[in-house]
Design a protein around this motif. Structure first.
Motif, PDB file in Angstrom:
ATOM      1  N   GLY A 181     -10.339  16.864   3.954  1.00  0.00           N
ATOM      2  CA  GLY A 181      -8.866  16.543   4.228  1.00  0.00           C
ATOM      3  C   GLY A 181      -8.699  14.981   4.157  1.00  0.00           C
ATOM      4  N   SER A 182      -9.795  14.192   3.882  1.00  0.00           N
ATOM      5  CA  SER A 182      -9.380  12.632   3.693  1.00  0.00           C
ATOM      6  C   SER A 182      -8.721  12.453   2.546  1.00  0.00           C
ATOM      7  N   PRO A 183      -7.814  11.392   2.569  1.00  0.00           N
ATOM      8  CA  PRO A 183      -7.052  11.200   1.306  1.00  0.00           C
ATOM      9  C   PRO A 183      -8.091  10.443   0.370  1.00  0.00           C
ATOM     10  N   ILE A 184      -7.967  10.649  -0.955  1.00  0.00           N
ATOM     11  CA  ILE A 184      -8.687   9.859  -1.902  1.00  0.00           C
ATOM     12  C   ILE A 184      -7.856   9.053  -2.878  1.00  0.00           C
ATOM     13  N   PRO A 185      -8.008   7.700  -2.652  1.00  0.00           N
ATOM     14  CA  PRO A 185      -7.200   6.725  -3.275  1.00  0.00           C
ATOM     15  C   PRO A 185      -7.622   6.874  -4.823  1.00  0.00           C
ATOM     16  N   LEU A 186      -6.645   7.037  -5.854  1.00  0.00           N
ATOM     17  CA  LEU A 186      -7.005   6.882  -7.152  1.00  0.00           C
ATOM     18  C   LEU A 186      -7.460   5.924  -7.725  1.00  0.00           C
ATOM     19  N   HIS A 187      -7.241   4.624  -7.383  1.00  0.00           N
ATOM     20  CA  HIS A 187      -7.610   3.310  -7.867  1.00  0.00           C
ATOM     21  C   HIS A 187      -8.994   2.712  -7.398  1.00  0.00           C
ATOM     22  N   VAL A 237       1.047   7.642 -14.087  1.00  0.00           N
ATOM     23  CA  VAL A 237       0.554   7.562 -12.714  1.00  0.00           C
ATOM     24  C   VAL A 237      -0.053   6.303 -12.663  1.00  0.00           C
ATOM     25  N   ILE A 238      -0.744   5.675 -13.591  1.00  0.00           N
ATOM     26  CA  ILE A 238      -1.524   4.343 -13.326  1.00  0.00           C
ATOM     27  C   ILE A 238      -0.403   3.358 -13.198  1.00  0.00           C
ATOM     28  N   GLY A 239       0.746   3.538 -14.040  1.00  0.00           N
ATOM     29  CA  GLY A 239       1.801   2.375 -13.611  1.00  0.00           C
ATOM     30  C   GLY A 239       2.189   2.460 -12.118  1.00  0.00           C
ATOM     31  N   LYS A 240       2.574   3.696 -11.821  1.00  0.00           N
ATOM     32  CA  LYS A 240       3.187   3.655 -10.525  1.00  0.00           C
ATOM     33  C   LYS A 240       2.334   3.436  -9.253  1.00  0.00           C
ATOM     34  N   LEU A 241       1.034   3.320  -9.435  1.00  0.00           N
ATOM     35  CA  LEU A 241       0.281   3.016  -8.409  1.00  0.00           C
ATOM     36  C   LEU A 241       0.350   1.761  -7.878  1.00  0.00           C
ATOM     37  N   SER A 242       0.326   1.631  -6.276  1.00  0.00           N
ATOM     38  CA  SER A 242       0.127   0.349  -5.825  1.00  0.00           C
ATOM     39  C   SER A 242      -1.151   0.079  -5.489  1.00  0.00           C
ATOM     40  N   LEU A 243      -1.846  -1.047  -6.126  1.00  0.00           N
ATOM     41  CA  LEU A 243      -3.172  -1.338  -6.198  1.00  0.00           C
ATOM     42  C   LEU A 243      -3.640  -2.070  -4.891  1.00  0.00           C
ATOM     43  N   ALA A 255      -5.749  -3.426  -2.000  1.00  0.00           N
ATOM     44  CA  ALA A 255      -7.207  -3.851  -1.717  1.00  0.00           C
ATOM     45  C   ALA A 255      -7.531  -3.128  -0.399  1.00  0.00           C
ATOM     46  N   LEU A 256      -8.498  -2.132  -0.423  1.00  0.00           N
ATOM     47  CA  LEU A 256      -9.014  -1.494   0.596  1.00  0.00           C
ATOM     48  C   LEU A 256     -10.184  -2.225   1.277  1.00  0.00           C
ATOM     49  N   THR A 257     -10.945  -3.080   0.507  1.00  0.00           N
ATOM     50  CA  THR A 257     -12.056  -3.821   0.875  1.00  0.00           C
ATOM     51  C   THR A 257     -11.845  -4.982  -0.134  1.00  0.00           C
ATOM     52  N   PRO A 258     -12.713  -6.036  -0.049  1.00  0.00           N
ATOM     53  CA  PRO A 258     -12.646  -7.295  -0.748  1.00  0.00           C
ATOM     54  C   PRO A 258     -13.188  -6.658  -2.470  1.00  0.00           C
ATOM     55  N   GLU A 259     -13.733  -5.538  -2.477  1.00  0.00           N
ATOM     56  CA  GLU A 259     -14.299  -5.222  -3.941  1.00  0.00           C
ATOM     57  C   GLU A 259     -13.231  -4.395  -4.482  1.00  0.00           C
ATOM     58  N   THR A 260     -12.178  -3.808  -3.876  1.00  0.00           N
ATOM     59  CA  THR A 260     -11.240  -2.954  -4.641  1.00  0.00           C
ATOM     60  C   THR A 260     -10.570  -3.682  -5.844  1.00  0.00           C
ATOM     61  N   THR A 261     -10.574  -3.129  -6.968  1.00  0.00           N
ATOM     62  CA  THR A 261      -9.758  -3.644  -8.178  1.00  0.00           C
ATOM     63  C   THR A 261      -8.448  -3.523  -7.875  1.00  0.00           C
ATOM     64  N   THR A 262      -7.829  -4.730  -8.011  1.00  0.00           N
ATOM     65  CA  THR A 262      -6.175  -4.819  -7.705  1.00  0.00           C
ATOM     66  C   THR A 262      -5.578  -5.122  -9.006  1.00  0.00           C
ATOM     67  N   GLN A 263      -6.176  -5.594 -10.031  1.00  0.00           N
ATOM     68  CA  GLN A 263      -5.475  -6.018 -11.161  1.00  0.00           C
ATOM     69  C   GLN A 263      -5.571  -4.663 -12.309  1.00  0.00           C
ATOM     70  N   ARG A 264      -4.213  -4.406 -12.593  1.00  0.00           N
ATOM     71  CA  ARG A 264      -4.139  -3.375 -13.774  1.00  0.00           C
ATOM     72  C   ARG A 264      -5.172  -3.409 -14.992  1.00  0.00           C
ATOM     73  N   ASP A 265      -5.343  -4.467 -15.643  1.00  0.00           N
ATOM     74  CA  ASP A 265      -6.376  -4.697 -16.652  1.00  0.00           C
ATOM     75  C   ASP A 265      -7.768  -4.403 -16.172  1.00  0.00           C
TER      76      ASP A 265
END
Length: 137
Positions: A21-27, A43-49, A51-61
């Motif tokens: 039941g834990s949510p799975i962030p797509l990015h 779907v990708i364009g609508k995502l808010s990227l 940062a969940l950790t310092p390693e999270t990808t936050t740049q669309r490219d």
């Protein structure tokens, strides 16, 4: 947002786990990226990227590059993107032509050296293909 449907614990005394039941962030993380790689581009364009950790990808490219790699090799990898101390591998499964979820293996990040990610990715891809066949009957 997709959610974790089931959990099967490993055999080691210390393991990584989330509750069903834990949510799975797509990015962020293997499970989400395995799914996102097969979603419509809007779907990708609508995502808010976020940062969940310092390693999270936050740049669309950068995310688009990761997703292209998932589509090319058939499985996703995530290292510390969702949970800093976790490493995951995931393969997508489908219901007909539509993405339905992913099969994911997650271990503590410091155990990554004990595994062969490509071998496990290929094994997960085969398992995901079997699930796809069952869902498409």
């Amino acid at each position: 947002m997709p959610v974790l449907a089931a959990v099967a614990p490993g055999q080691n005394p210390v393991h990584y786990g989330l509750a069903a039941g834990s949510p799975i962030p797509l990015h962020a993380g293997a499970a989400g990226k395995a799914i996102l790689a097969h979603c419509d581009g809007d779907v990708i364009g609508k995502l808010s990227l976020d940062a969940l950790t310092p390693e999270t990808t936050t740049q669309r490219d950068d995310l688009e590059h990761d997703l292209a790699l998932v589509r090319e090799r058939g499985w996703a990898e995530g290292e510390g993107e969702r949970i800093f101390d976790a490493f995951g591998i995931a393969a997508p499964f489908f219901e007909g032509p539509h993405i339905a979820g992913s099969v994911t293996l997650t271990i503590p990040r410091d155990r990554k050296g004990e595994i062969d990610p490509a071998r496990l990715g290929d094994a997960l891809t085969r398992s995901a293909a079997q699930i796809t066949r069952l869902l498409t009957l």
